[in-house]
Write an enzyme that holds these catalytic residues in place. Structure first.
Site, short mmCIF file in Angstrom:
data_model
loop_
_atom_site.label_atom_id
_atom_site.label_comp_id
_atom_site.label_asym_id
_atom_site.label_seq_id
_atom_site.Cartn_x
_atom_site.Cartn_y
_atom_site.Cartn_z
N LYS A 15 34.21 54.63 35.90
CA LYS A 15 32.97 53.93 36.25
C LYS A 15 33.08 53.28 37.63
O LYS A 15 32.20 53.45 38.47
CB LYS A 15 32.65 52.88 35.18
CG LYS A 15 32.23 53.53 33.86
CD LYS A 15 31.93 52.52 32.79
CE LYS A 15 33.17 51.93 32.18
NZ LYS A 15 34.02 52.87 31.43
N ILE A 16 34.17 52.54 37.88
CA ILE A 16 34.31 51.85 39.17
C ILE A 16 34.58 52.87 40.27
O ILE A 16 33.94 52.83 41.34
CB ILE A 16 35.41 50.77 39.09
CG1 ILE A 16 35.00 49.71 38.04
CG2 ILE A 16 35.63 50.11 40.45
CD1 ILE A 16 36.10 48.73 37.66
N ASP A 59 42.19 62.54 39.03
CA ASP A 59 41.88 62.04 37.68
C ASP A 59 41.95 63.22 36.73
O ASP A 59 41.05 64.05 36.68
CB ASP A 59 40.47 61.41 37.65
CG ASP A 59 40.19 60.69 36.33
OD1 ASP A 59 40.71 61.15 35.29
OD2 ASP A 59 39.46 59.69 36.34
N CYS A 110 42.37 47.19 43.33
CA CYS A 110 41.49 46.24 42.63
C CYS A 110 41.47 46.63 41.15
O CYS A 110 40.49 46.34 40.45
CB CYS A 110 40.08 46.26 43.20
SG CYS A 110 39.98 45.52 44.84
N ARG A 165 44.75 47.10 38.51
CA ARG A 165 45.70 46.26 37.77
C ARG A 165 47.00 46.10 38.54
O ARG A 165 47.50 47.06 39.14
CB ARG A 165 46.04 46.90 36.42
CG ARG A 165 45.09 46.48 35.31
CD ARG A 165 45.19 44.98 35.03
NE ARG A 165 44.13 44.49 34.16
CZ ARG A 165 42.90 44.13 34.56
NH1 ARG A 165 42.55 44.19 35.82
NH2 ARG A 165 42.03 43.67 33.69
N ASP A 174 43.97 42.83 45.00
CA ASP A 174 43.24 41.81 44.23
C ASP A 174 44.03 41.45 42.97
O ASP A 174 43.78 40.41 42.37
CB ASP A 174 41.86 42.37 43.84
CG ASP A 174 41.01 41.34 43.12
OD1 ASP A 174 40.95 40.19 43.60
OD2 ASP A 174 40.40 41.68 42.09
N GLU A 222 50.46 37.31 37.34
CA GLU A 222 49.32 36.48 37.74
C GLU A 222 49.37 35.16 36.97
O GLU A 222 49.62 35.19 35.76
CB GLU A 222 48.00 37.21 37.45
CG GLU A 222 47.83 38.42 38.35
CD GLU A 222 46.49 39.13 38.19
OE1 GLU A 222 45.58 38.59 37.55
OE2 GLU A 222 46.37 40.24 38.72
N HIS A 260 42.50 37.99 42.21
CA HIS A 260 41.83 38.66 41.08
C HIS A 260 40.34 38.26 41.01
O HIS A 260 39.89 37.67 40.02
CB HIS A 260 42.55 38.33 39.76
CG HIS A 260 42.27 39.36 38.69
ND1 HIS A 260 43.18 39.72 37.72
CD2 HIS A 260 41.16 40.10 38.42
CE1 HIS A 260 42.65 40.63 36.92
NE2 HIS A 260 41.43 40.88 37.33
N LEU A 261 39.63 38.61 42.07
CA LEU A 261 38.21 38.23 42.17
C LEU A 261 37.26 39.40 41.92
O LEU A 261 36.04 39.25 42.05
CB LEU A 261 37.92 37.67 43.58
CG LEU A 261 38.61 36.36 43.95
CD1 LEU A 261 38.20 35.93 45.36
CD2 LEU A 261 38.24 35.27 42.95
N GLY A 262 37.81 40.57 41.57
CA GLY A 262 36.98 41.78 41.43
C GLY A 262 35.74 41.57 40.58
O GLY A 262 34.66 42.06 40.92
N ALA A 263 35.89 40.84 39.49
CA ALA A 263 34.74 40.67 38.56
C ALA A 263 34.01 39.37 38.81
O ALA A 263 33.07 39.05 38.08
CB ALA A 263 35.25 40.72 37.13
#
Ligand SMILES: NC(=O)C1=CN([C@@H]2O[C@H](COP(=O)(O)OP(=O)(O)OC[C@H]3O[C@@H](n4cnc5c(N)ncnc54)[C@H](O)[C@@H]3O)[C@@H](O)[C@H]2O)C=CC1
Ligand SMILES: O=C(O)C(=O)COP(=O)(O)O
Length: 526
Positions: free
Chosen positions: A149-150, A169, A228, A230, A254, A259, A278-281
């Site tokens: 999706k991303i 993929d 961005c 894991r 990210d 963490e 970790h600001l992706g979301a």
């Protein structure tokens, strides 16, 4: 009222939804020990990436029915331990897709134009232009690892910016990649040809340190990498060394192996390294989306309804479940019945969907049959979440078949199980929309509703036998609610199915087995 613990910052809209049905306690920054200490009080836990839901937390959570991850990645949850305990784990697979993709693109641009370092420099009262000559992404090759999706949204925007796209993929078709303007290549080709590499895969045993020193060595000296997805997909020590030695041109991270990020050589790198915590979301929109998505699922599960994005009950969509609900009840009843006829230690269960039922997705029905099969041994410990895993761990082989040509009922379900009392089979169908009927036992045709207490006999079809059983039960004061006999040929073998008002003591069963002509007798509690 059920209790929900929210242990990471969640948008208020989610808390409002949960408050309609539960007492909600928001306690962020709990230590692992504190979490284990308080979790026994809670029916549900709502988290983001900050809380580690370990096996110890799950084992302590005796009331827990659901863990809701307000985001995508569930690598901070021991999903296997939750599944084993019958706890449903849900996430929000799409709520933050755009946020994470846009953050990735922002990181790519920021890294290409040294924006973070230039910004810092201006704020430090400098006017340094020659240090911050960047590169364009136009006509450069972007290698996307993970075209889900991303990855797909990144591809769409990057293509519009004039980038050439490669993708690795193994689970995506060439057609899908083509639609997105991507050429599917092997990982090695991607590493060698890409100017930018961006990771959009889950962290698994297979993807841990996918980008290690050897992979970095394949990359162009002008290559830049973005993670961005894991932490841990990139080997941070190898990356820091490669950047220090100028083996690649830049990195934007990210997410990190640990963490919050502790002491790390990454922190002391120069303008070529761009880092966010970790600001992706972390957009207003994504946080509203994921909070609603997950809070609604927690609310539904607490109300006894199915969840729409359960990561540990694959393929059970709520609309499908609603439609199949009467058949799931049928499958559970038949599973429970056949398990008791087959005795303990079932080795194999064959599930055959017949008639119109054969056109349905079999997985929920198989899970329901397994739940019924295991319910005698595991009682309320078995549910739709853990039934398949429990069966697998007990070594029960499950065979699914379908036969649309069997039309004796509109749709029917046939189960056969092999256990310590040999192989036994039952068939069931629905009368009207939801009334269950047992329509065969060991291939003998009958038509009886299930009853809490039942007695099944296999006997010779000969005069007097029914009367003998009736008077024997009468002499022990056992009341018969209904009785039916099924046979295939006259004076051959037959089955008798009795519904009785009370459980049948073992000594009466022993007396029944002594009646001439009775070959076998089984008591069943449904
Ligand atoms: N930084 C952040 O705040 C955020 C990070 N994420 C992370 O982004 C990642 C991707 O998320 P989505 O696109 O929503 O997931 P997705 O499930 O839609 O896509 C993942 C893709 O990776 C592919 N894949 C799996 N194993 C692979 C392998 N070994 N090699 C290559 N491809 C492989 C799958 O076929 C799939 O197409 C996840 O790790 C998620 O946790 C998601 C949201 C926010
Ligand atoms: O959804 C994901 O996978 C994320 O990484 C987002 O994490 P967060 O909810 O911001 O802690």
């Amino acid at each position: 009222m059920p209790k929900v613990l929210v242990s990471d910052p969640i948008d208020q809209v989610g808390i409002d939804i949960l408050s309609q049905v539960a007492q909600v306690d928001v306690k962020t920054d709990l230590s692992p020990d504190d979490l284990i200490r308080i979790i026994p009080d809670y029916d549900a836990l709502m988290i983001r990436s900050g809380t580690r839901v370990t096996q110890a937390v799950i084992e302590a959570g005796n009331q827990l029915k659901i863990i809701g991850r307000a985001g995508v990645g569930v690598d901070n949850v021991d999903v296997l331990a939750a599944t084993r305990k019958g706890i449903v784990v849900v996430n929000s697979p799409e709520g933050n897709t755009i946020a994470a993709a846009e953050h990735t693109l922002a990181m790519m641009m920021a890294m290409s134009r040294y924006i973070p370092a230039a910004n810092q420099s201006v704020k430090a009262d400098k006017w340094d232009r020659k240090h911050f000559t960047g590169v364009e992404v136009y006509k450069k090759t972007l290698g996307i690892v993970g075209l889900g999706k991303i990855g797909a949204h990144v591809a769409t925007v990057a293509r519009a910016m004039g980038m050439k796209l490669l993708a690795y993929d193994p689970f995506i078709s060439h057609e899908r990649a083509e639609q997105l303007g991507c050429r599917i290549v092997e990982m090695d080709v991607l590493l060698q040809q890409a100017d930018y590499i961006t990771l959009h895969i889950p962290k698994t045993a297979e993807t841990t340190h996918l980008i290690n020193a050897a992979a970095i060595a394949r990359m162009k000296p002008t290559a830049r990498i973005i993670n961005c997805a894991r932490g841990g997909i990139i080997d941070e020590a190898a990356l820091a060394q490669a950047l220090q030695e100028g083996k690649i041109a830049g990195a934007a991270l990210d997410v990190y192996e640990q963490e919050p990020l502790g002491e790390s050589p990454l922190r002391s790198l120069g303008k070529e390294m761009v880092m966010t915590p970790h600001l992706g979301a972390s957009t207003e929109e994504a946080q509203v989306n994921v909070a609603i998505d997950v809070a609604e699922q927690i609310r539904d599960v607490l109300l006894g309804l199915p969840a729409r994005s359960a990561v540990n009950i694959p393929g059970l969509r709520p609309d499908l479940l609603e439609q199949l609900r009467p058949y799931l009840q049928l499958a559970e009843t038949l599973g429970n019945l056949v398990a008791q006829l087959a005795g303990g230690r079932v080795e194999a269960l064959t599930v055959r969907l017949q008639g119109e039922l054969a056109t349905n997705q079999s997985q929920p029905i198989v899970v329901a049959a397994l739940k019924g099969l295991l319910s005698h041994a595991l009682q309320e410990r078995v549910n739709y979440v853990n039934a398949s895993l429990e069966a697998k761990e007990r070594g029960i082989r499950v065979i699914e078949t379908r036969d649309a040509s069997i039309k004796d009922y509109t749709g029917s379900l046939h189960l056969s199980a092999k256990g310590s009392l040999g192989e036994h089979s039952v068939t069931g169908a629905l009368l009207g929309d939801s009334e269950i009927r047992i329509t065969s036992v060991d291939e003998f045709p009958v038509n009886v509703p299930p009853n809490r207490y039942m007695l099944f006999t296999l006997h010779r079809d000969m005069p007097g036998i029914i009367g003998k059983i009736g008077s024997l039960l009468g002499s022990f004061n056992v009341n018969i609610a209904s009785m039916q006999v099924g046979r295939k040929i006259v004076r051959g073998d037959a089955v008798m199915v009795l519904s009785i008002d009370d459980p049948l003591p073992d000594d009466i069963l022993a007396e029944i087995l002594k009646v001439p002509g009775i070959r076998d007798a089984y008591t069943v509690t449904l």
